[in-house]
Design a protein around this motif. Structure first.
Motif, short mmCIF file in Angstrom:
data_model
loop_
_atom_site.label_atom_id
_atom_site.label_comp_id
_atom_site.label_asym_id
_atom_site.label_seq_id
_atom_site.Cartn_x
_atom_site.Cartn_y
_atom_site.Cartn_z
N ARG A 45 0.83 -1.20 0.00
CA ARG A 45 0.00 0.00 0.00
C ARG A 45 0.87 1.26 0.00
N ALA A 46 1.95 1.22 0.81
CA ALA A 46 2.83 2.38 0.89
C ALA A 46 3.50 2.66 -0.46
N ARG A 47 3.99 1.60 -1.11
CA ARG A 47 4.63 1.78 -2.42
C ARG A 47 3.67 2.39 -3.43
N ALA A 48 2.42 1.92 -3.41
CA ALA A 48 1.44 2.42 -4.36
C ALA A 48 1.17 3.91 -4.14
N ILE A 49 1.06 4.32 -2.89
CA ILE A 49 0.79 5.73 -2.60
C ILE A 49 2.02 6.57 -2.92
N LEU A 50 3.20 6.10 -2.57
CA LEU A 50 4.43 6.84 -2.89
C LEU A 50 4.59 7.05 -4.39
N ALA A 51 4.15 6.08 -5.18
CA ALA A 51 4.29 6.18 -6.63
C ALA A 51 3.42 7.30 -7.22
N THR A 52 2.40 7.70 -6.49
CA THR A 52 1.54 8.78 -6.99
C THR A 52 2.12 10.15 -6.68
N ARG A 53 3.15 10.21 -5.81
CA ARG A 53 3.74 11.50 -5.42
C ARG A 53 5.26 11.41 -5.43
N PRO A 54 5.86 11.09 -6.56
CA PRO A 54 7.31 10.91 -6.61
C PRO A 54 8.06 12.19 -6.25
N GLY A 55 9.03 12.05 -5.35
CA GLY A 55 9.85 13.18 -4.95
C GLY A 55 9.21 14.11 -3.94
N GLU A 56 7.94 13.92 -3.64
CA GLU A 56 7.24 14.81 -2.71
C GLU A 56 7.24 14.30 -1.27
N VAL A 57 7.15 12.98 -1.11
CA VAL A 57 7.01 12.40 0.23
C VAL A 57 7.91 11.17 0.36
N VAL A 58 8.17 10.79 1.61
CA VAL A 58 8.94 9.57 1.91
C VAL A 58 8.21 8.80 3.00
N ALA A 59 8.45 7.50 3.09
CA ALA A 59 7.87 6.68 4.15
C ALA A 59 8.42 7.12 5.50
N SER A 60 7.56 7.24 6.51
CA SER A 60 8.00 7.74 7.80
C SER A 60 7.27 7.03 8.94
N HIS A 61 7.67 7.36 10.17
CA HIS A 61 7.02 6.85 11.37
C HIS A 61 6.95 5.31 11.33
N THR A 62 5.77 4.73 11.57
CA THR A 62 5.67 3.26 11.59
C THR A 62 5.90 2.67 10.20
N THR A 63 5.51 3.38 9.16
CA THR A 63 5.77 2.89 7.80
C THR A 63 7.26 2.85 7.53
N GLY A 64 7.97 3.87 7.98
CA GLY A 64 9.43 3.86 7.85
C GLY A 64 10.05 2.72 8.61
N ALA A 65 9.52 2.43 9.80
CA ALA A 65 10.03 1.31 10.59
C ALA A 65 9.85 -0.01 9.85
N VAL A 66 8.70 -0.19 9.20
CA VAL A 66 8.46 -1.41 8.43
C VAL A 66 9.44 -1.51 7.27
N VAL A 67 9.69 -0.40 6.59
CA VAL A 67 10.65 -0.41 5.47
C VAL A 67 12.01 -0.88 5.95
N TRP A 68 12.43 -0.44 7.14
CA TRP A 68 13.74 -0.81 7.68
C TRP A 68 13.73 -2.18 8.37
N GLY A 69 12.60 -2.85 8.42
CA GLY A 69 12.53 -4.17 9.02
C GLY A 69 12.47 -4.16 10.54
N LEU A 70 12.01 -3.06 11.12
CA LEU A 70 11.89 -2.96 12.57
C LEU A 70 10.50 -3.42 13.01
N PRO A 71 10.37 -3.90 14.24
CA PRO A 71 9.07 -4.42 14.69
C PRO A 71 8.03 -3.33 14.87
#
Length: 342
Positions: A45-71
């Motif tokens: 879901r995060a990848r799909a939303i990020l693809a609609t706003r390239p260069g404008e936003v980055v994954a953060s907070h709990t989504t960022g934690a998931v990207v980095w493989g954190l619990p």
């Protein structure tokens, strides 16, 4: 495919259930979502939303934690969290995701092709959103894997000092430990510390022919606590036998043993009762307790700055007095209890 055919094809896929709309202009394959883990589905879901706003936003907070493989707790995965990559706009909460304000220079990097905040900011953001406990779980994992340093965590906490929830982030960083082996152990340690116990995570136990690491050791009581996380046992008889053998070996050295299933981690009074029952007949093992020092506080694990307790046995005749010396200007006191030598 010509542009004139895109929308009709898209509508047909949505009607057939082949695609799932996750945000405006963002879609994910239904089959991919169905077979994905909770973390995997969140990333889709995060990848799909990020693809609609390239260069404008980055994954953060709990989504960022998931990207980095954190619990991250599964209940926190229903919403995607993003951060603006430039100092423009305001915080916006949409149906399926939230876009947070720009956090400052250095808040955007890339991991596995996904634009994301740095590890330290993902940890701090998790604590800002989810509180101290989940912040500690993420911080413990990041420190244990060597993905972040205490200084980096402190820096982002300071840079977030005007954001709501920063007290939780500051507390999470202060109580973090690289020694926790799993989020369940992090939770168990926090509960026991809040109950007033000194706790040493991943305590090394050496016996004749074996070396074990106890999840949580309570040196004041001579009790080893084992946290049975949600996925610790598979029902395999061999695994159960090894675990029973391990427990018998530890008991043979004179330690008390207590087990905490996942559900106990949310019932402090139950954990307290179990510890007290396990401690009966198991006095503190004499000798100075050498506890590993936290890279975050610089003090032995088990208590934070101002509340650290180190056992200092004093021998006098046939009696041993164990004096817990409380360090820190806020609590300059000492107490003693005398036990007959066994």
């Amino acid at each position: 495919m010509p542009d004139s055919q895109v929308m009709p094809t898209l509508r047909a896929a949505l009607r057939a259930g082949d695609l799932i709309r996750v945000a405006r202009g963002a879609y994910v394959g239904a089959e991919a979502l169905a077979v994905a883990t909770p973390e995997g589905a969140h990333l889709l879901r995060a990848r799909a939303i990020l693809a609609t706003r390239p260069g404008e936003v980055v994954a953060s907070h709990t989504t960022g934690a998931v990207v980095w493989g954190l619990p991250v707790e599964h209940e926190a995965l229903d919403r995607v969290h993003l951060m603006r990559s430039a100092p423009i706009g305001t915080t916006r909460k949409h149906e399926s995701h939230t876009v947070h304000l720009f956090a400052g220079e250095g808040c955007a990097v890339t991991a596995g092709g996904i634009p994301v905040v740095p590890v330290a900011l993902a940890v701090v953001g998790t604590a800002l959103l989810r509180g101290t406990v989940e912040g500690v779980c993420a911080a413990d994992a990041a420190l244990g894997k060597g993905m972040v340093t205490p200084g980096q965590l402190d820096d982002w906490v300071e840079r977030s000092r005007r954001i709501e929830g920063v007290a939780h982030a500051r507390e999470a960083v202060r109580r973090a430990s690289p020694s926790a082996d799993a989020p369940s152990e992090s939770r168990g340690r926090l509960v026991l510390e809040d109950l007033g116990y000194v706790v040493v995570p991943q305590f090394k136990i050496v016996g004749p022919g074996f070396v074990y690491y106890g999840d949580l050791y309570l040196p004041e009581l001579g009790v080893v606590g084992e946290v049975d996380g949600r996925g610790k046992y598979t029902g395999d008889a061999t695994v159960l036998y090894k675990e029973k053998r391990r427990e018998d070996d530890i008991r043979s050295l004179g330690y008390g043993m207590v087990r905490f299933p996942w559900g106990d981690l949310f019932k402090p009074h139950v954990m307290d009762q179990k510890v007290k029952r396990a401690a009966r007949g198991h006095p503190p093992r004499p000798g100075r307790v050498k506890t590993p020092r936290s890279p975050v506080t610089g003090c032995p694990h088990g208590r934070t700055v101002g509340r650290t307790v180190i056992l200092q046995p004093e021998r006098s005749g046939r009696r041993i007095t164990i004096r817990p010396t409380v360090l820190g200007p806020a609590l300059r006191r000492s107490s003693s209890r005398t036990r007959p030598r066994r």
